[in-house]
Design a protein around this motif. Structure first.
Motif, PDB file in Angstrom:
ATOM      1  N   GLU A  47       0.821  -1.206   0.000  1.00 21.48           N
ATOM      2  CA  GLU A  47       0.000   0.000   0.000  1.00 21.48           C
ATOM      3  C   GLU A  47       0.859   1.262   0.000  1.00 21.48           C
ATOM      4  OE1 GLU A  47      -2.459  -0.595   3.405  1.00 21.48           O
ATOM      5  OE2 GLU A  47      -3.846  -1.934   2.344  1.00 21.48           O
ATOM      6  N   ILE A  48       1.942   1.243   0.756  1.00 20.04           N
ATOM      7  CA  ILE A  48       2.852   2.403   0.777  1.00 20.04           C
ATOM      8  C   ILE A  48       3.498   2.590  -0.585  1.00 20.04           C
ATOM      9  CG2 ILE A  48       5.041   3.238   1.711  1.00 20.04           C
ATOM     10  CD1 ILE A  48       4.199   2.027   4.405  1.00 20.04           C
ATOM     11  N   SER A  49       3.974   1.502  -1.192  1.00 18.14           N
ATOM     12  CA  SER A  49       4.632   1.620  -2.497  1.00 18.14           C
ATOM     13  C   SER A  49       3.656   2.065  -3.570  1.00 18.14           C
ATOM     14  CB  SER A  49       5.302   0.308  -2.890  1.00 18.14           C
ATOM     15  OG  SER A  49       4.336  -0.692  -3.100  1.00 18.14           O
ATOM     16  N   LEU A  50       2.398   1.653  -3.483  1.00 19.30           N
ATOM     17  CA  LEU A  50       1.398   2.075  -4.452  1.00 19.30           C
ATOM     18  C   LEU A  50       1.149   3.585  -4.335  1.00 19.30           C
ATOM     19  CD1 LEU A  50      -0.364   0.791  -6.620  1.00 19.30           C
ATOM     20  CD2 LEU A  50      -2.165   0.593  -4.921  1.00 19.30           C
ATOM     21  N   GLY A  51       1.071   4.095  -3.114  1.00 21.20           N
ATOM     22  CA  GLY A  51       0.904   5.536  -2.919  1.00 21.20           C
ATOM     23  C   GLY A  51       2.101   6.327  -3.396  1.00 21.20           C
ATOM     24  N   LEU A  52       3.302   5.812  -3.148  1.00 20.28           N
ATOM     25  CA  LEU A  52       4.505   6.518  -3.582  1.00 20.28           C
ATOM     26  C   LEU A  52       4.659   6.495  -5.096  1.00 20.28           C
ATOM     27  CD1 LEU A  52       7.079   5.440  -0.861  1.00 20.28           C
ATOM     28  CD2 LEU A  52       5.972   7.653  -1.130  1.00 20.28           C
ATOM     29  N   THR A  53       4.133   5.465  -5.744  1.00 18.28           N
ATOM     30  CA  THR A  53       4.203   5.405  -7.203  1.00 18.28           C
ATOM     31  C   THR A  53       3.401   6.539  -7.824  1.00 18.28           C
ATOM     32  OG1 THR A  53       4.457   3.004  -7.099  1.00 18.28           O
ATOM     33  CG2 THR A  53       3.764   3.926  -9.201  1.00 18.28           C
ATOM     34  N   GLY A  54       2.241   6.844  -7.257  1.00 12.77           N
ATOM     35  CA  GLY A  54       1.449   7.960  -7.763  1.00 12.77           C
ATOM     36  C   GLY A  54       2.156   9.288  -7.606  1.00 12.77           C
ATOM     37  N   VAL A  55       2.755   9.505  -6.462  1.00 14.30           N
ATOM     38  CA  VAL A  55       3.490  10.754  -6.217  1.00 14.30           C
ATOM     39  C   VAL A  55       4.697  10.843  -7.143  1.00 14.30           C
ATOM     40  CG1 VAL A  55       4.829  12.010  -4.488  1.00 14.30           C
ATOM     41  CG2 VAL A  55       2.694  10.910  -3.844  1.00 14.30           C
ATOM     42  N   LEU A  56       5.386   9.723  -7.338  1.00 14.38           N
ATOM     43  CA  LEU A  56       6.546   9.707  -8.237  1.00 14.38           C
ATOM     44  C   LEU A  56       6.131  10.037  -9.665  1.00 14.38           C
ATOM     45  CD1 LEU A  56       9.586   8.970  -8.612  1.00 14.38           C
ATOM     46  CD2 LEU A  56       8.799   6.670  -9.144  1.00 14.38           C
ATOM     47  N   ALA A  57       5.023   9.472 -10.116  1.00 13.06           N
ATOM     48  CA  ALA A  57       4.545   9.761 -11.473  1.00 13.06           C
ATOM     49  C   ALA A  57       4.185  11.238 -11.622  1.00 13.06           C
ATOM     50  CB  ALA A  57       3.345   8.877 -11.802  1.00 13.06           C
ATOM     51  N   LEU A  58       3.560  11.809 -10.601  1.00 11.59           N
ATOM     52  CA  LEU A  58       3.215  13.232 -10.650  1.00 11.59           C
ATOM     53  C   LEU A  58       4.458  14.094 -10.808  1.00 11.59           C
ATOM     54  CD1 LEU A  58       1.164  15.614 -10.176  1.00 11.59           C
ATOM     55  CD2 LEU A  58       1.888  15.469  -7.796  1.00 11.59           C
ATOM     56  N   TRP A  59       5.466  13.882  -9.959  1.00  9.43           N
ATOM     57  CA  TRP A  59       6.648  14.739  -9.995  1.00  9.43           C
ATOM     58  C   TRP A  59       7.509  14.483 -11.228  1.00  9.43           C
ATOM     59  CZ3 TRP A  59       6.682  19.090  -7.816  1.00  9.43           C
ATOM     60  CH2 TRP A  59       5.972  19.291  -6.638  1.00  9.43           C
ATOM     61  N   LEU A  60       7.527  13.240 -11.716  1.00 16.47           N
ATOM     62  CA  LEU A  60       8.249  12.997 -12.963  1.00 16.47           C
ATOM     63  C   LEU A  60       7.586  13.730 -14.124  1.00 16.47           C
ATOM     64  CD1 LEU A  60       9.207   9.225 -12.754  1.00 16.47           C
ATOM     65  CD2 LEU A  60      10.735  11.189 -12.728  1.00 16.47           C
TER      66      LEU A  60
END
Length: 107
Positions: A47-60
């Motif tokens: 669940e943590i990695s799934l949330g961080l993936t969204g944030v990473l995609a946004l900033w990329l």
């Protein structure tokens, strides 16, 4: 390679401690508790990695827009005196300064 040994060590130590609790303490539910906590922890990690993936995609995406618009290179030129002092071997106006600036801003 060493990380594999560390993980194996974690599992072996946990198994030995569980055996000691079964033999000395008579706690027969320890293996069930270990398995339940393993699955709970892996669910939380996912669940943590799934949330961080969204944030990473946004900033990329934001950084890609800044790179394509030329904003990153403009800021790198603006900060080139600082970057040139930090990295004296890189010539002034080199494209790698934009990548260094993006890395510094991401961190």
């Amino acid at each position: 390679m060493v990380l594999n040994y560390i993980w194996i060590g974690f599992f072996v130590i946990a198994f030995i401690i569980a055996l000691i609790k079964v033999i000395i303490g008579g706690d027969t539910e320890i293996f069930t508790a270990i398995m339940n906590s393993t699955f709970d922890s892996s669910k939380t990690a996912f669940e943590i990695s799934l949330g961080l993936t969204g944030v990473l995609a946004l900033w990329l995406g934001i950084m890609k827009i800044g790179e394509n618009s030329g904003l990153i290179n403009a800021l790198a030129r603006f900060l080139s005196p600082v970057l040139c002092r930090l990295f004296p071997d890189i010539p002034k106006g080199h494209p790698v300064l934009g990548s260094i600036f993006m890395n510094m801003s991401a961190n």
